[in-house]
Scaffold this motif. Structure first.
Motif, short mmCIF file in Angstrom:
data_model
loop_
_atom_site.label_atom_id
_atom_site.label_comp_id
_atom_site.label_asym_id
_atom_site.label_seq_id
_atom_site.Cartn_x
_atom_site.Cartn_y
_atom_site.Cartn_z
N PHE A 17 -15.44 7.00 -0.55
CA PHE A 17 -14.89 6.99 0.85
C PHE A 17 -13.43 6.80 1.05
CE2 PHE A 17 -19.59 6.81 1.73
CZ PHE A 17 -19.87 8.08 2.38
N TYR A 18 -13.08 6.08 0.11
CA TYR A 18 -11.51 5.57 0.08
C TYR A 18 -10.78 6.75 -0.33
CZ TYR A 18 -13.10 0.76 0.76
OH TYR A 18 -13.49 -0.40 1.60
N ALA A 19 -9.65 7.04 0.42
CA ALA A 19 -8.46 7.87 -0.32
C ALA A 19 -8.19 7.44 -1.53
CB ALA A 19 -7.40 7.89 0.92
N GLU A 20 -7.58 8.25 -2.50
CA GLU A 20 -7.43 7.88 -4.00
C GLU A 20 -6.50 6.72 -4.00
OE1 GLU A 20 -5.74 10.18 -7.72
OE2 GLU A 20 -6.61 11.29 -6.24
N GLU A 21 -5.21 6.90 -3.17
CA GLU A 21 -4.17 5.72 -3.25
C GLU A 21 -5.15 4.37 -2.74
OE1 GLU A 21 -0.87 6.77 -1.18
OE2 GLU A 21 0.05 7.63 -2.89
N SER A 22 -5.59 4.49 -1.79
CA SER A 22 -6.28 3.18 -1.19
C SER A 22 -7.30 2.72 -2.04
CB SER A 22 -7.02 3.47 0.14
OG SER A 22 -6.12 3.82 1.07
N ARG A 23 -8.14 3.60 -2.93
CA ARG A 23 -9.17 3.23 -3.67
C ARG A 23 -8.28 2.48 -4.94
NH1 ARG A 23 -12.04 7.42 -4.00
NH2 ARG A 23 -10.84 8.57 -5.46
N ALA A 24 -7.46 3.15 -5.40
CA ALA A 24 -6.75 2.64 -6.40
C ALA A 24 -6.30 1.13 -6.19
CB ALA A 24 -5.78 3.45 -7.02
N ALA A 25 -5.55 1.06 -5.14
CA ALA A 25 -4.99 -0.31 -4.59
C ALA A 25 -5.95 -1.34 -4.53
CB ALA A 25 -4.35 -0.13 -3.40
N MET A 26 -7.28 -0.85 -3.93
CA MET A 26 -8.45 -1.84 -3.52
C MET A 26 -8.93 -2.42 -4.91
SD MET A 26 -12.09 -1.23 -1.93
CE MET A 26 -12.35 0.12 -3.04
N LEU A 84 -0.69 10.70 7.67
CA LEU A 84 -0.61 9.18 7.79
C LEU A 84 0.33 8.61 6.62
CD1 LEU A 84 -4.57 9.08 6.89
CD2 LEU A 84 -3.29 8.35 8.91
N PRO A 85 0.78 7.26 6.94
CA PRO A 85 2.05 6.78 5.93
C PRO A 85 1.61 6.40 4.60
CG PRO A 85 1.50 5.60 8.09
CD PRO A 85 0.59 6.54 8.01
N VAL A 86 2.33 6.39 3.63
CA VAL A 86 1.91 6.20 2.30
C VAL A 86 1.81 4.69 2.02
CG1 VAL A 86 2.98 6.41 -0.06
CG2 VAL A 86 3.35 8.24 1.54
N LEU A 87 0.68 4.23 1.45
CA LEU A 87 0.64 2.98 1.07
C LEU A 87 1.78 2.33 0.12
CD1 LEU A 87 -3.35 3.19 0.06
CD2 LEU A 87 -2.21 1.86 2.35
N PRO A 88 2.09 1.10 0.34
CA PRO A 88 3.22 0.40 -0.50
C PRO A 88 2.66 0.21 -1.75
CG PRO A 88 2.27 -1.24 1.07
CD PRO A 88 1.59 0.04 1.59
N LEU A 89 3.48 0.53 -2.86
CA LEU A 89 3.24 0.72 -4.41
C LEU A 89 2.95 -1.15 -4.57
CD1 LEU A 89 5.18 3.27 -5.80
CD2 LEU A 89 2.77 3.07 -5.17
N GLU A 90 3.88 -1.99 -4.18
CA GLU A 90 3.75 -3.47 -4.62
C GLU A 90 2.38 -3.99 -3.78
OE1 GLU A 90 6.36 -7.50 -4.31
OE2 GLU A 90 7.32 -5.34 -3.82
N LEU A 91 1.49 -4.81 -4.47
CA LEU A 91 0.60 -5.19 -4.05
C LEU A 91 0.55 -6.80 -4.32
CD1 LEU A 91 -2.11 -3.00 -5.80
CD2 LEU A 91 -1.16 -2.85 -3.64
N ASN A 92 1.15 -7.43 -3.21
CA ASN A 92 1.23 -8.86 -3.28
C ASN A 92 0.46 -9.31 -2.05
OD1 ASN A 92 2.76 -8.04 -1.22
ND2 ASN A 92 4.71 -8.92 -2.23
N HIS A 93 -0.69 -9.00 -1.74
CA HIS A 93 -1.47 -9.62 -0.53
C HIS A 93 -2.49 -10.21 -1.12
CE1 HIS A 93 0.96 -6.55 1.83
NE2 HIS A 93 0.74 -5.60 0.64
N SER A 94 -2.26 -11.42 -1.55
CA SER A 94 -3.52 -12.14 -2.00
C SER A 94 -3.14 -13.64 -1.75
CB SER A 94 -3.92 -12.05 -3.44
OG SER A 94 -2.86 -12.36 -4.43
N TRP A 95 -4.17 -14.65 -1.77
CA TRP A 95 -3.82 -15.90 -1.26
C TRP A 95 -4.63 -16.74 -2.36
CZ3 TRP A 95 -6.65 -13.12 2.20
CH2 TRP A 95 -7.95 -13.39 2.12
N PRO A 96 -4.12 -17.96 -2.82
CA PRO A 96 -4.76 -18.53 -4.11
C PRO A 96 -6.07 -19.39 -3.37
CG PRO A 96 -2.56 -19.74 -3.41
CD PRO A 96 -2.73 -18.42 -2.70
N LEU A 97 -7.30 -19.32 -3.58
CA LEU A 97 -8.27 -19.97 -3.35
C LEU A 97 -8.34 -21.46 -3.96
CD1 LEU A 97 -11.17 -19.80 -2.21
CD2 LEU A 97 -11.92 -19.54 -4.60
N PHE A 98 -7.64 -22.00 -4.82
CA PHE A 98 -7.43 -23.38 -5.23
C PHE A 98 -6.70 -23.94 -4.25
CE2 PHE A 98 -3.21 -21.53 -6.84
CZ PHE A 98 -2.38 -22.64 -6.49
#
Length: 159
Positions: A92-101, A2-16
């Motif tokens: 149930f989440y793989a370690e990298e996925s769990r940390a990012a989540m 499986l591909p490695v998850l990207p380290l940069e986490l910029n996947h959010s949008w503002p509720l405001f």
């Protein structure tokens, strides 16, 4: 592999931004916003079933109580209707996925922002899957009281 998850986490949008649209009269609060964040029992389940999309919620005021549609149970390889405890399901989440989540979840709650993240889960049925997690905070005033969203099996995308 499986591909490695990207380290940069910029996947959010503002509720405001959503709230600003209400203030400008661009959206009808009683229709689109409240329906988007309605409890699972009030969401149009037919649309979710047609698309194979799982619906979930986490009630922060009730000990992180989880509610899942049947499709989410299937993705996690768990019996439908099984008792859920967040502390167990995050396992149930793989370690990298769990940390990012967990980082994005904390950020979402603190800053009232949603996020989208592709994660790897190791299901209770022994299957390893890619799942797209879409989450948005549910607010009562300025306080985040829950998270709700969708989960999609996107394993074919990573095959």
């Amino acid at each position: 592999m499986l591909p490695v998850l990207p380290l940069e986490l910029n996947h959010s949008w503002p509720l405001f931004e959503q709230e600003q649209r209400f203030d400008l009269g661009l959206m009808d609060r009683t229709d689109s916003f409240e329906r988007a964040f309605a409890p699972i029992s009030e969401i149009d389940r037919d649309a979710a079933l047609r698309g194979g999309i799982g619906i979930w919620s986490c009630d922060l005021l009730d000990g992180n109580r989880l509610t899942w549609s049947d499709q989410v149970f299937d993705m996690f390889g768990l019996p439908r209707g099984a008792t859920l405890r967040r502390a167990e399901t995050v396992g149930f989440y793989a370690e990298e996925s769990r940390a990012a989540m967990e980082r994005l979840r904390a950020y979402a709650i603190r800053h009232r922002r949603g996020f989208i993240l592709d994660t790897v889960i190791n299901g209770g049925d022994g299957q390893r899957r890619w799942m797209r997690l879409i989450a948005a905070p549910f607010c009562n005033g300025a306080r985040v009281t829950g998270l709700r969203g969708l989960k999609l099996d996107v394993s074919a995308t990573y095959a």
